[in-house]
Design a protein around this motif. Structure first.
Motif, mmCIF file in Angstrom:
data_model
loop_
_atom_site.group_PDB
_atom_site.id
_atom_site.type_symbol
_atom_site.label_atom_id
_atom_site.label_comp_id
_atom_site.label_asym_id
_atom_site.label_seq_id
_atom_site.Cartn_x
_atom_site.Cartn_y
_atom_site.Cartn_z
ATOM 1 N N GLY A 1 6.527 30.153 59.534
ATOM 2 C CA GLY A 1 5.777 29.120 60.253
ATOM 3 C C GLY A 1 6.196 27.705 59.945
ATOM 4 O O GLY A 1 5.449 26.762 60.243
ATOM 5 N N THR B 1 3.402 32.649 56.981
ATOM 6 C CA THR B 1 2.762 31.624 57.819
ATOM 7 C C THR B 1 3.178 30.220 57.401
ATOM 8 O O THR B 1 3.560 29.399 58.232
ATOM 9 C CB THR B 1 1.234 31.749 57.769
ATOM 10 O OG1 THR B 1 0.792 31.614 56.404
ATOM 11 C CG2 THR B 1 0.789 33.091 58.324
ATOM 12 N N ASN C 1 -0.648 29.101 64.179
ATOM 13 C CA ASN C 1 -0.955 30.505 63.883
ATOM 14 C C ASN C 1 -0.864 31.362 65.144
ATOM 15 O O ASN C 1 -0.355 32.489 65.111
ATOM 16 C CB ASN C 1 -2.343 30.625 63.264
ATOM 17 C CG ASN C 1 -2.435 29.967 61.895
ATOM 18 O OD1 ASN C 1 -1.436 29.862 61.186
ATOM 19 N ND2 ASN C 1 -3.620 29.520 61.528
ATOM 20 N N THR D 1 -3.739 34.288 61.877
ATOM 21 C CA THR D 1 -2.558 34.883 62.502
ATOM 22 C C THR D 1 -2.758 36.380 62.712
ATOM 23 O O THR D 1 -2.444 36.924 63.783
ATOM 24 C CB THR D 1 -1.310 34.631 61.630
ATOM 25 O OG1 THR D 1 -1.133 33.225 61.460
ATOM 26 C CG2 THR D 1 -0.067 35.231 62.259
#
Length: 436
Positions: free
Chosen positions: A201, A168, A269, A55
């Motif tokens: 995420g 994430t 990502n 990411t």
């Protein structure tokens, strides 16, 4: 007195790794004596169980493509320690690293002498974090992307005040430090949420998402998650991923994005990086350009993440070092390489990881031959017992020497893939040998 690069690296690694009491007091005291360098730049703060590096790399390249000078702080390194601090993808030089240690070492020594208490002496990662803040205060950039080391609340990077934070994902890893439930781990990672927007995420109602949502509400900051997007994966060739995305901020559904990093998790990502880019556009840090966004994503590579080292024979390395990462790797292999006649996997892990669970995931991939091997291991950390894996999973093969096994199994056949995976320390060792 530290006078060489080698002595500087030895000094850093000579610091203690853990202290009994988790606290930010040590890093705050050290940074105060350095003139509070953590206040001198704009930051994006990134945590998560997996995907931090990818990411960060996607966002780094997008911002560079838009003309920004971008600093980054990542861990662990793959080939050289200096990678941890970089500007526009260029690691700092040996000379610069030496200068940073020479500036910090006397102050750390002063702390130790004055307080005469080992608990208040900075740890290895606290020293490295201070080096990063000091470097960017002396060499300002437009923005610094800072990866958390472990967790969030008590991670030494958590003294910064970010423009935005990214979490994430949340999975099982480092449980001895972060806790043994997803809720406990999420609480640690949500510790980076401060007075700025946060991107997650996952979904608001998954176990970690509930914790992150509560923290965002308590902090009165906006929360953006993957469910804010409509994503479609487009059939692509063997070695790329192509997708479309539309979200509440911008309708880009008709625009194709192609990335070289493989796996649905890498698409996730990339989307986190897109969401971060759109927030930075809102904050007027950068101007929006669809073409530059597409190009930044397309140009992104990340060492050790399904990295192709050879096409003939096909040899790939991937640092899937925990169960969530291994599940993502399994999905990738079964989607992209399901028609292959043979997939050879050479696997090594650290003893404090869920190595049996990881091996089980690998052995269940169709057409796989799994070879469990060993490597030198970092410092005093123990590697996984391959004999134990063999007892638990009789179908695995034991390998005394991964190099010999690699030579034996890698075939110059378009329908044979050889993958080396497991600990990032193992992948680093393999990559260093195979690329030199």
């Amino acid at each position: 007195m530290i006078t060489t690069y080698e002595q500087a690296i030895e000094y850093i690694h000579g610091r203690s790794v853990w202290k009994k009491t988790p606290t930010l007091d040590r890093i705050r005291h050290l940074l105060k004596l350095l003139g509070n360098p953590e206040t001198k730049n704009k930051f994006v703060h990134i945590t998560g169980t997996n995907g931090k590096g990818s990411t960060t790399s996607f966002l780094n390249n997008i911002l560079q493509m838009n003309g920004l000078k971008v600093g980054s702080f990542t861990s662990p390194y793959i080939t050289k320690f200096n990678e941890r601090i970089s500007v526009n993808n260029q690691m700092i030089s040996d000379a610069v690293l030496l200068q940073l240690v020479q500036q910090i070492e006397p102050i750390v020594t002063e702390i130790e002498h004055e307080l005469k208490n080992d608990e208040v002496a900075p740890t290895e990662f606290e020293v490295i974090t201070a080096m990063m803040f000091l470097y960017f205060s002396q060499n300002p950039v437009d923005i610094v992307l800072v990866e958390v080391g472990i967790g969030g609340i008590y991670d030494s990077t958590n003294v910064l005040v970010p423009l935005l934070s990214i979490i994430t994902n949340v999975g099982f890893d480092h449980m001895h430090v972060l806790g043994h439930t997803i809720t406990a781990i999420a609480q640690q990672k949500a510790g980076i949420i401060k007075n700025s927007p946060v991107i997650y995420g996952g979904r608001r109602q998954d176990e970690a998402g509930k914790v992150i949502t509560q923290k965002a509400i308590a902090q009165k900051v906006p929360l953006y998650t993957m469910e804010d997007n409509t994503i479609e994966i487009v059939n692509s060739d063997q070695w790329t991923e192509t997708f479309t995305i539309s979200n509440k901020k911008l309708d880009m559904a008709k625009s194709l994005f192609t990335i070289k990093l493989l796996g649905k998790y890498q698409i996730d990502n990339a989307i986190l990086a897109i969401m971060a880019y759109l927030l930075l556009v809102e904050k007027k840090i950068v101007s929006f350009s669809l073409a530059k966004l597409q190009l930044g994503l397309a140009n992104t590579t990340w060492p050790g993440r399904f990295e192709v080292l050879s096409k003939e024979p096909q040899i790939v390395i991937d640092g899937a070092h925990n169960v969530p990462a291994m599940n993502g790797l399994s999905e990738l292999l079964m989607r992209k390489f399901k028609n292959y006649q043979q997939i050879n996997i050479i696997f090594a892990a650290l003893a404090d990881k869920q190595f049996i669970a990881m091996a089980k995931i690998l052995i269940n991939i169709p057409n796989v031959s799994l070879y469990v091997t060993e490597f030198s291991g970092p410092g005093n950390r123990q590697i996984a017992d391959e004999m134990l894996i063999k007892r638990m999973l009789p179908a695995v093969n034991l390998s005394d020497n991964w190099e010999e096994t690699l030579r034996d199994v890698a075939k110059n056949n378009p329908m044979t893939l050889t993958l080396v995976t497991g600990s990032l320390y193992f992948i680093s060792e393999v990559r260093t040998i195979l690329t030199h």
